[in-house]
Write an enzyme that holds these catalytic residues in place. Structure first.
Site, mmCIF file in Angstrom:
data_model
loop_
_atom_site.group_PDB
_atom_site.id
_atom_site.type_symbol
_atom_site.label_atom_id
_atom_site.label_comp_id
_atom_site.label_asym_id
_atom_site.label_seq_id
_atom_site.Cartn_x
_atom_site.Cartn_y
_atom_site.Cartn_z
ATOM 1 N N HIS A 68 1.088 -1.030 0.296
ATOM 2 C CA HIS A 68 -0.359 -0.153 0.075
ATOM 3 C C HIS A 68 0.802 1.433 -0.021
ATOM 4 O O HIS A 68 2.118 0.750 0.771
ATOM 5 C CB HIS A 68 -0.711 0.258 0.843
ATOM 6 C CG HIS A 68 -2.273 -0.835 1.150
ATOM 7 N ND1 HIS A 68 -2.801 -1.863 2.351
ATOM 8 C CD2 HIS A 68 -2.637 -1.411 -0.236
ATOM 9 C CE1 HIS A 68 -3.346 -2.434 2.113
ATOM 10 N NE2 HIS A 68 -3.302 -2.518 0.875
ATOM 11 N N ALA A 118 -5.879 -2.583 24.007
ATOM 12 C CA ALA A 118 -6.586 -4.103 23.430
ATOM 13 C C ALA A 118 -5.456 -5.109 23.272
ATOM 14 O O ALA A 118 -4.523 -4.980 24.208
ATOM 15 C CB ALA A 118 -5.839 -2.860 22.521
ATOM 16 N N VAL A 119 -6.221 -5.834 23.051
ATOM 17 C CA VAL A 119 -6.068 -6.558 22.916
ATOM 18 C C VAL A 119 -5.255 -7.692 21.656
ATOM 19 O O VAL A 119 -5.993 -7.504 20.808
ATOM 20 C CB VAL A 119 -7.843 -8.397 23.335
ATOM 21 C CG1 VAL A 119 -6.512 -9.728 23.347
ATOM 22 C CG2 VAL A 119 -7.864 -8.134 24.131
ATOM 23 N N SER A 127 1.777 -12.421 17.258
ATOM 24 C CA SER A 127 1.263 -12.295 15.938
ATOM 25 C C SER A 127 0.561 -12.583 14.911
ATOM 26 O O SER A 127 -0.527 -12.750 15.846
ATOM 27 C CB SER A 127 2.552 -13.741 15.406
ATOM 28 O OG SER A 127 1.583 -15.087 15.130
#
Ligand code: ACO
Ligand code: LMR
Length: 610
Positions: free
Chosen positions: A273, A297-298, A302
């Protein structure tokens, strides 16, 4: 609709660009969701107005197509989404004009490569007007069970596999469209599926941000948990960190920022991108993941355990009673397979509508009854040979092909006074084109004019084969009250013989092995001309008996084939083909002479009054 909801089961879109596949995919999605109305209201094609054909389940429907957005908006005031498939060059002006339309709330821009300066203007304008732009450089998004943007979520098999025919409890947003499809699947396997999934596109300045959508999801009581997939590059994810910290986002958020592998490269790497490049430590995926985790946040370790973390949060919410079991539909409508696909897979068969045995153009070059087009020239085929290949599926001896050519030459024209030429001339003068004028001339060919070959062959063949004498034949026809086809001419007579007939007779006598039918016809002519000088064997009659003689004596036709030619009436074809040449000549002549409309004089008409 609430401001946090972009789509419901009644949402209709205006699709900018005639994207047949994307439209069909939207309608197939509608069908499996049991939508009552198609999600595509209309299409915009700046080049052509009309209709686009598409399937809505089993039914074929016509979707209106307009040249301008103005017209589309006027006719479909209920449509509040524009899916903009216009190119990167026209994405800006078309989106700008869509933003200005009162009823349009959401615009998805699919094009990649929209200039960044233009993107910033679009984003600012959308914010100002309280509208949502999804993209550019995206597939869009999906609201399961309700509405889908273009090609988002891929094939119908994908859609069914990820249970997108009904909503779940997860709000998902990513940058990448490709990853949207992947994540729809991951989320479906680890929760009750998504309620809404958006891909904002991978540009540096998207029309709406990850946070914009997360805040919408936060406000939506139907969404119980958030999943987000960020990307290295830019600082957008820190806004999410802030939102977590300030309590703007309260719902559990499972989030991963991709691009952690960038650190194995020595220099800063530009990923797929435009925005996916870390220009500072802060912009790296690792730094962002760390900050997100710290803010609550959880964050998985990976991408591999992203699914596990989603499942963990989902199961916790379920245990707490915050998520209820979704009701699976009793049955999911099955989208009928496209006919072409079914044929290719050998799943259906269908009788053909047309059988052809004379030519074939499926190879590199066409064949005329098994003869390659190039061989026609290499091997010196004549036009007579081509006619016999395509009409009779045979290569005839040279003298026979030559006879066919003579027939075409001899029947090509007989002046402007005859029925066919007259009609063609009148039609040409009435301003008709070649096809129409020629057709009107050809339509005169029949039992009295030019088309006496068929009947002449039938009657003469019957007479000869049943061993009638010429006298018996003439008397029999008289008794039946039938003019002998092939006998008689308006202007030709014993005293004014028809040169064409002379030429044909001479050629046949010289080259044909037998002239049994001609001999019989000439005996008939003797009897009829004894009555009246114009009752000669005319050109139609002469050709008819000579073709009978040729077919029987050249050794290339079976009895059955000859019977078929005569009984089915193939022989008029020679006159039709030949005379078309002359008729076209007369038509062109009229065009050239610029003769005006033909009007018949009154004094040449007998007006009958009862
Ligand atoms: N067989 C037997 N007798 C005939 C035939 C015929 N084919 N044609 C005309 N007659 C007789 C009529 O019975 C009539 O006899 P009568 O005086 O005892 O009553 C007399 O000849 C005159 O009849 P008309 O109808 O006036 O003949 P006309 O000369 O106008 O007809 C025509 C010419 C139209 C060609 C006619 O002979 C006919 O219909 N022939 C059969 C169809 C045919 O072969 N058409 C092709 C013409 S050539 C071409 O188009 C390229
Ligand atoms: C023709 O070939 O068209 C003519 O024989 C017919 C005619 O009326 O002269």
């Amino acid at each position: 609709m609430n401001t946090y909801e972009l789509f419901n089961e009644k949402t209709q879109a205006i699709v900018f660009g005639n994207q047949k596949k994307a439209i069909q995919r939207m309608l197939d999605f509608d069908y499996v969701c049991k939508r009552k109305t198609p999600s595509v209201a209309c299409v915009i094609n700046p080049n052509r107005a009309g209709y686009v054909k598409a399937f809505f389940g089993k039914k074929e429907i016509l979707i209106p197509m307009y040249k301008t957005l103005d017209e589309a908006v006027k006719k479909h005031s209920n449509a509040d989404v524009v899916i903009n498939f216009s190119s990167f060059r026209s994405a800006f002006p078309t989106t700008m004009s869509a933003l200005k339309k009162k009823g349009i709330r959401t615009i998805a821009i699919i094009a990649e490569g929209v200039p960044e300066r233009k993107e910033r203007i679009l984003a600012a304008e959308a914010k100002k007007l309280g509208k949502v732009i999804i993209g550019p450089a995206t597939v869009g998004g999906i609201a399961p069970g309700r509405f889908k943007i273009g090609n988002a979520a891929g094939t119908i098999e994908n859609i069914i596999g990820s249970k997108l025919y009904r909503p779940g409890s997860v709000g998902f947003v990513s940058k990448s469209g490709g990853m949207l499809n992947e994540m729809l699947n991951v989320i479906a396997r680890n929760s009750d599926g998504i309620y809404e999934g958006i891909a904002i596109g991978g540009d540096v300045y998207p029309g709406s941000t990850l946070l914009d959508h997360l805040l919408r999801f936060e406000a939506n009581p139907k969404i119980k948990m958030l999943v987000c997939l960020g990307e290295l590059g830019g600082l957008e994810e820190y806004k999410i960190v802030d939102a977590l910290k300030s309590g703007k986002i309260k719902k559990p958020l499972v989030m991963w920022v991709t691009g952690t592998c960038a650190k194995v490269f020595k220099t800063s790497v530009q990923f797929g991108h435009a925005g996916a490049k870390a220009s500072s430590e802060l912009e790296t995926a690792d730094a962002k993941n760390k900050a997100l985790k710290k803010a609550g946040a959880v964050v998985p370790n990976s991408f591999d355990d992203f699914g596990e973390k989603i499942a963990m949060v989902y199961n916790k919410l379920k245990k707490q009673g915050k998520i209820k079991e979704v009701k699976e539909p009793m049955e999911i409508p099955k989208v009928p397979m496209d006919y072409k696909k079914a044929i290719a897979q050998g799943l259906v068969r269908k009788p053909t509508n047309i059988v052809s045995s004379i030519s074939d153009d499926r190879g590199e070059e066409p064949t005329y009854y098994n003869v390659l087009m190039s061989d026609l020239f290499k091997k010196g085929y004549s036009i007579g040979d081509v006619i016999s290949l395509l009409w009779f599926k045979k290569k005839l001896p040279k003298y026979a092909s030559k006879f066919i050519e003579m027939t075409i030459m001899i029947t090509a024209d007989h002046g402007p006074a005859v029925s066919g030429a007259h009609n063609a001339i009148v039609a040409a003068r009435a301003g008709k084109d070649i096809t129409a004028a020629l057709s009107s001339g050809i339509l005169t060919i029949g039992p009295r004019f030019g088309g006496a070959l068929n009947d002449a062959a039938r009657y003469f063949k019957h007479a000869v084969d049943s061993r009638m004498t010429p006298r018996e034949f003439v008397d029999d026809m008289k008794a039946k009250g039938i003019y002998i086809p092939g006998i008689g001419h308006r202007i030709k007579s014993v005293k004014n013989p028809d040169k064409r007939v002379e030429i044909l007779k001479k050629y046949a006598r010289k080259h044909f092995k037998k002239t049994k039918y001609l001999d019989f016809a000439l005996k008939v002519e003797k009897i009829t001309t004894a009555k009246k000088g114009n009752l000669i064997l005319n050109v139609d009659g002469c050709l008819a008996v000579l073709f009978l003689d040729l077919f029987e004596s050249c050794g290339k036709f079976t009895k059955e084939e000859i019977n078929e030619i005569v009984n089915e009436g193939y022989l008029n074809a020679f006159f039709v083909l030949g005379r078309s040449i002359g008729m076209i000549g007369h038509i062109l002549d009229q065009y050239r002479l610029r003769q005006g409309l033909y009007r018949h004089p009154w004094d040449d008409i007998l007006y009958l009054k009862d």
